[in-house]
Design a protein around this motif. Structure first.
Motif, PDB file in Angstrom:
ATOM      1  N   ILE A  12       0.833  -1.296  -0.126  1.00 48.29           N
ATOM      2  CA  ILE A  12       0.169  -0.171  -0.147  1.00 48.29           C
ATOM      3  C   ILE A  12       0.707   1.350   0.152  1.00 48.29           C
ATOM      4  CG2 ILE A  12      -1.881   1.386   1.407  1.00 48.29           C
ATOM      5  CD1 ILE A  12      -2.845  -1.535   2.328  1.00 48.29           C
ATOM      6  N   ARG A  13       0.766   2.152  -1.093  1.00 45.61           N
ATOM      7  CA  ARG A  13       1.481   3.201  -1.027  1.00 45.61           C
ATOM      8  C   ARG A  13       1.270   4.456  -0.251  1.00 45.61           C
ATOM      9  NH1 ARG A  13       1.211   4.142  -7.268  1.00 45.61           N
ATOM     10  NH2 ARG A  13      -0.055   2.484  -7.499  1.00 45.61           N
ATOM     11  N   ASN A  14      -0.034   4.463  -0.148  1.00 44.88           N
ATOM     12  CA  ASN A  14      -0.416   5.480   0.607  1.00 44.88           C
ATOM     13  C   ASN A  14      -1.674   5.037   1.506  1.00 44.88           C
ATOM     14  OD1 ASN A  14      -1.822   8.182   1.777  1.00 44.88           O
ATOM     15  ND2 ASN A  14      -1.808   9.091  -0.278  1.00 44.88           N
ATOM     16  N   VAL A  15      -0.998   4.960   2.851  1.00 45.30           N
ATOM     17  CA  VAL A  15      -1.808   4.395   3.989  1.00 45.30           C
ATOM     18  C   VAL A  15      -2.951   5.145   4.395  1.00 45.30           C
ATOM     19  CG1 VAL A  15      -1.492   3.501   6.427  1.00 45.30           C
ATOM     20  CG2 VAL A  15       0.325   3.054   5.058  1.00 45.30           C
ATOM     21  N   GLU A  16      -2.964   6.472   4.529  1.00 45.25           N
ATOM     22  CA  GLU A  16      -3.952   7.209   5.020  1.00 45.25           C
ATOM     23  C   GLU A  16      -5.042   7.212   3.928  1.00 45.25           C
ATOM     24  OE1 GLU A  16      -2.821  11.266   6.020  1.00 45.25           O
ATOM     25  OE2 GLU A  16      -1.087  10.505   7.137  1.00 45.25           O
ATOM     26  N   ALA A  17      -4.496   7.394   2.497  1.00 49.11           N
ATOM     27  CA  ALA A  17      -5.702   7.212   1.629  1.00 49.11           C
ATOM     28  C   ALA A  17      -6.571   5.767   1.692  1.00 49.11           C
ATOM     29  CB  ALA A  17      -5.064   7.500   0.086  1.00 49.11           C
TER      30      ALA A  17
END
Length: 92
Positions: free
Chosen positions: A46-51
């Motif tokens: 997962i590149r962007n955990v927040e997204a």
């Protein structure tokens, strides 16, 4: 990732963002469930955990809202079914 999770301010911001986007008061629960899903996966993918967390929580909110609108499912035992009345339009 552990440093990110330990940041209480980040968690609060994500919860607020989820509440704004979904209009639901259970944003903390949604965020926690989304985080559990994240842990089940390989976080390195997962590149962007927040997204990921926000999108997952939004999807959960939509699913929950759909279930709430449709009401609970109930199952009827076969032996409890005597006869269902049919309208004339249902007859073939």
């Amino acid at each position: 990732m552990t440093e990110w999770v330990q940041s209480q301010s980040c968690w609060s911001l994500l919860s607020s963002r989820i509440q704004r986007r979904t209009g639901r008061r259970d944003s903390e629960d949604l965020l926690q469930s989304a985080f559990l899903k994240l842990l089940e996966l390989k976080p390195s993918n997962i590149r962007n955990v927040e997204a990921y967390l926000v999108r997952t929580a939004q999807n959960m909110a939509h699913d929950t809202g759909r279930r709430e609108r449709n009401g609970p499912l109930s199952f009827v035992e076969e032996e409890d079914i005597k006869e269902f009345p049919c309208s004339d339009s249902a007859k073939l």
